[in-house]
Structure formats: C-alpha cells, structure tokens
Design a protein around this motif. Structure first.
Motif, mmCIF file in Angstrom:
data_model
loop_
_atom_site.group_PDB
_atom_site.id
_atom_site.type_symbol
_atom_site.label_atom_id
_atom_site.label_comp_id
_atom_site.label_asym_id
_atom_site.label_seq_id
_atom_site.Cartn_x
_atom_site.Cartn_y
_atom_site.Cartn_z
ATOM 1 N N ASN A 148 34.761 36.868 41.692
ATOM 2 C CA ASN A 148 34.335 38.022 42.474
ATOM 3 C C ASN A 148 35.530 38.802 43.023
ATOM 4 O OD1 ASN A 148 31.680 37.376 42.043
ATOM 5 N ND2 ASN A 148 31.373 36.397 44.027
ATOM 6 N N LEU A 149 36.604 38.085 43.358
ATOM 7 C CA LEU A 149 37.785 38.731 43.927
ATOM 8 C C LEU A 149 38.767 39.217 42.867
ATOM 9 C CD1 LEU A 149 38.437 36.234 46.854
ATOM 10 C CD2 LEU A 149 37.811 38.636 47.108
ATOM 11 N N ALA A 150 38.759 38.577 41.696
ATOM 12 C CA ALA A 150 39.766 38.889 40.677
ATOM 13 C C ALA A 150 39.663 40.329 40.189
ATOM 14 C CB ALA A 150 39.637 37.911 39.507
ATOM 15 N N MET A 151 38.433 40.793 39.916
ATOM 16 C CA MET A 151 38.273 42.135 39.363
ATOM 17 C C MET A 151 38.765 43.229 40.311
ATOM 18 S SD MET A 151 37.374 43.988 36.798
ATOM 19 C CE MET A 151 36.261 43.068 35.734
ATOM 20 N N PRO A 152 38.319 43.249 41.596
ATOM 21 C CA PRO A 152 38.841 44.295 42.490
ATOM 22 C C PRO A 152 40.345 44.172 42.737
ATOM 23 C CG PRO A 152 37.449 42.746 43.704
ATOM 24 C CD PRO A 152 37.254 42.461 42.251
ATOM 25 N N LEU A 153 40.871 42.929 42.797
ATOM 26 C CA LEU A 153 42.308 42.764 42.975
ATOM 27 C C LEU A 153 43.069 43.287 41.759
ATOM 28 C CD1 LEU A 153 42.408 39.285 44.712
ATOM 29 C CD2 LEU A 153 43.638 41.314 45.513
ATOM 30 N N TRP A 154 42.531 43.035 40.579
ATOM 31 C CA TRP A 154 43.125 43.530 39.339
ATOM 32 C C TRP A 154 43.189 45.059 39.373
ATOM 33 C CZ3 TRP A 154 44.468 40.706 34.751
ATOM 34 C CH2 TRP A 154 44.723 41.486 33.630
ATOM 35 N N ASN A 155 42.066 45.672 39.719
ATOM 36 C CA ASN A 155 42.006 47.132 39.761
ATOM 37 C C ASN A 155 42.937 47.697 40.834
ATOM 38 O OD1 ASN A 155 40.105 47.179 37.716
ATOM 39 N ND2 ASN A 155 38.365 47.181 39.126
ATOM 40 N N TYR A 156 43.018 46.998 41.960
ATOM 41 C CA TYR A 156 43.909 47.460 43.031
ATOM 42 C C TYR A 156 45.365 47.386 42.591
ATOM 43 C CZ TYR A 156 46.410 47.679 47.435
ATOM 44 O OH TYR A 156 47.292 48.032 48.439
ATOM 45 N N ALA A 157 45.734 46.295 41.891
ATOM 46 C CA ALA A 157 47.112 46.150 41.418
ATOM 47 C C ALA A 157 47.473 47.274 40.449
ATOM 48 C CB ALA A 157 47.286 44.783 40.744
ATOM 49 N N LEU A 158 46.536 47.615 39.560
ATOM 50 C CA LEU A 158 46.789 48.704 38.617
ATOM 51 C C LEU A 158 46.956 50.035 39.352
ATOM 52 C CD1 LEU A 158 44.250 47.901 35.746
ATOM 53 C CD2 LEU A 158 46.736 47.642 35.686
ATOM 54 N N ALA A 159 46.067 50.273 40.328
ATOM 55 C CA ALA A 159 46.140 51.525 41.083
ATOM 56 C C ALA A 159 47.433 51.608 41.878
ATOM 57 C CB ALA A 159 44.934 51.637 42.005
#
Length: 353
Positions: free
Chosen positions: A105-116
C-alpha cells in the motif's frame, strides 16, 4: 523424593520451553505465508490476480542491443515494485509494517513521490498522505515520518538510479544487493529413517478433506466461498500432519518447521493460485513456475540462500503423499525435481550470487 520431583519439574519446564519455541517459529513462518495472502484483499481472487500476467522464467524480456550496467540486473515493472516493497520491510528505520499488505500500500505512492521529486515536481498533497500512512503503520510522529519519506524516496532511487534507466521498455535496471553465497542444500541434515508412518486418525481426516477439495476442483465449483473454505481447512490441517510426519522420520524440529512452511506454500500455489487443478496433477511446468517465478517474487527471506530449501521440501512432500496413499508413487515427481535442482541453484547464483 524431593530431588526427583525437582528434576522432573526441570525436565517438564524444558519440554514446555522447547514446545513454545517450536510453536513461535511456526507462527513466524505462517506470518510469511500470510504476506502473500494479503494480496487477496486487494485483488479478490488469487487466480485472477496471478494469472493476469504470464510468468517470466529467468531474466525479464529486454532488448538484446542494450548492455546491462555492471552490478545491476534486469527486472520487470511488477517485480521492481515487489523488490521495493521488500526493501521497505527490511529497512532498519521502519517498524510496525505488519506484513506485505502495508508495504504494498505504501510502495506505490512512495515510488510515485520519488519520481516526482527527481523531476522536481513533488506533490505536497501526496507527501502529506504518505506521512499520515507511515504515522499510522509505524506508530511514529509526523517529523519522524517526514524524514522516513525522504529516506525511502532515496532508497527507491538508489535501487533504481533514474539516470541509467533505459527508455522505450517496460523493464528497469535494479542494483544488485550484496552478493550472497548460494550453496547446495545440506542433505546431511535430512537423513530420514526407514520407518513407515501409518495413517493415524488425524491423517485420515486430512486426506478426507483433501479428497473433498479435489472433488470440488475437478467439478469446476464456481462458488468461490465454498472452495475457499475447503482450501482453508486443508491448509490448516496439513501444517500439523506433515510436521508430525517429518518428526517421525527423524527430521529435527527446526528443519521440520522450515520444510513444513515450504511445502504448505506449494499448497497455496496449487489450490489458491490454480497452478494445477489438484495436487497429484502437478507436473514439470508447474514446478518450474513455482520455483523460477512464484517463490522468487512472493517470498521474503532474510537471505536469498534460503531458497535452496524449496526442492528438498517438495521431494519430501511427495514422499509423504505417497506413503499416505494419496499418490501411487513419488518417483515420477522426484525424478523431475532431481533434474531441476542444479539448474535452479545456478539460477539463484546468477540472480543473487
């Protein structure tokens, strides 16, 4: 007399402590099994979630004319996300993630945040949501959670450096972890005695339930709740009867717990993921899919070297099934597994060595 009672009490305490330790280890192994089952809550049916993408054996598909940088390996996007979630669980500063459910649940938003953040387009609203999720999952304060967001974004970019990622492909370069020594399973720990363990009452109940499950599977039962309930009964009973059989064969407590977990995981693969219609119909393709794809993507071990125990566990599973009369003989299954063990070891060395 008093001295004899004291000795007896000490022996009893030791026996209780040993039993409690064994139960705790088996409980920990079951928690690992539940890491995979947590995916069900997100996807509905296991079969639908797993079968939505074909299994990949060996390296992910990749353009032949692009060189893989030294110290990296190629992974598909779904495996990249899985590996990032695993790394989050192992992160020394993360506490309180109770299994892969929260990690996913946390990996996807963290992944997207890192890219942004890498593109200098970080979204404050997304960051705030992640901080709240970390506060709840890890039971930490806002400032600590904010620091953790940045650490995990750094971790993602360290694992998958943006500057070296190839364009025009669904695959990524992932940094290899510290090399692990992959050695063959120590079969000296597995000297089984020749005792034939006849089916007891518990065995008979288990195999009656397994027969009922097989009948449901072969009849194309479309009521998933009925099927799921029967699968749960069988898996719960298997944990006990297989462990008892291993101990009767002379396997030590610690190894018996490990092998029971591994064998039960194959049950999950067959009956919940639909890899074969029933257990006795497992074939070479099924074993390959289990070893080369399923367990390497789904199971988090402290060391990848622990993957060498899968083949021995499967051998013992089919010896158990033959001795109890579920299959006519174990030899056809064991011949397949014997031929697969060395290639599987080589695959582990290529991936993790």
């Amino acid at each position: 007399m008093r001295g004899q009672r004291t000795v007896a009490k000490k022996k009893k305490k030791k026996k209780i402590a040993k039993r409690q330790a064994r139960a705790a280890e088996r409980k920990a192994r079951k928690r690992k099994l539940r890491l995979v089952k947590a995916r069900k809550q997100q996807s509905g049916h296991f079969q639908d979630e797993y079968r939505s993408s074909p299994p990949v054996f060996g390296p992910a598909p990749f353009a032949d004319d692009i060189d893989i940088p030294p110290g990296f390996r190629v992974v598909g996007m779904s495996e990249a996300m899985m590996e990032f979630a695993k790394a989050m669980i192992r992160h020394p500063d993360i506490k309180g993630l109770d299994g892969m459910k929260h990690a996913f649940n946390l990996a996807m938003p963290l992944w997207n945040y890192a890219l942004a953040r890498e593109r200098e387009e970080a979204d404050d609203r997304l960051r705030s949501e992640i901080i709240k999720a970390l506060m709840a999952a890890c039971r930490i304060g806002r400032d600590e959670a904010g620091e953790l967001v940045d650490q995990l974004a750094d971790l993602r970019n360290e694992m998958f450096p943006p500057e070296i990622q190839p364009e025009g492909t669904s695959c990524m370069f992932m940094r290899k972890e510290v090399s692990h020594l992959i050695t063959p399973f120590n079969y000296e720990r597995l000297s089984l005695n020749d005792t034939v363990v006849p089916p007891g009452e518990q065995d008979r109940r288990f195999f009656d339930q397994l027969a009922a499950l097989d009948e449901l599977r072969m009849s194309d039962e479309d009521d998933y709740e009925v099927l799921e309930k029967q699968i749960g009964i069988v898996e719960s009973d298997f944990d006990e009867v297989f462990n008892i059989w291993l101990l009767a064969k002379g396997v030590d407590d610690e190894l018996a717990n490990v092998l029971t977990f591994d064998a039960q995981f194959f049950f999950v693969f067959i009956y919940e993921y639909g890899a074969a219609d029933i257990l006795r119909h497992a074939d070479q393709e099924c074993f390959e899919e289990f070893l080369y794809d399923f367990v390497l993507r789904k199971v988090v071990f402290d060391s990848p070297a622990e993957h060498v125990q899968w083949v021995p566990a499967l051998r013992l599973l089919f010896l158990f099934l033959a001795e109890k009369g579920y299959i006519d003989e174990a030899a056809p299954f064991i011949r397949i597994l014997d031929a697969m063990e060395e290639p599987f070891l080589n695959h582990l060395r290529a991936e993790y060595g």
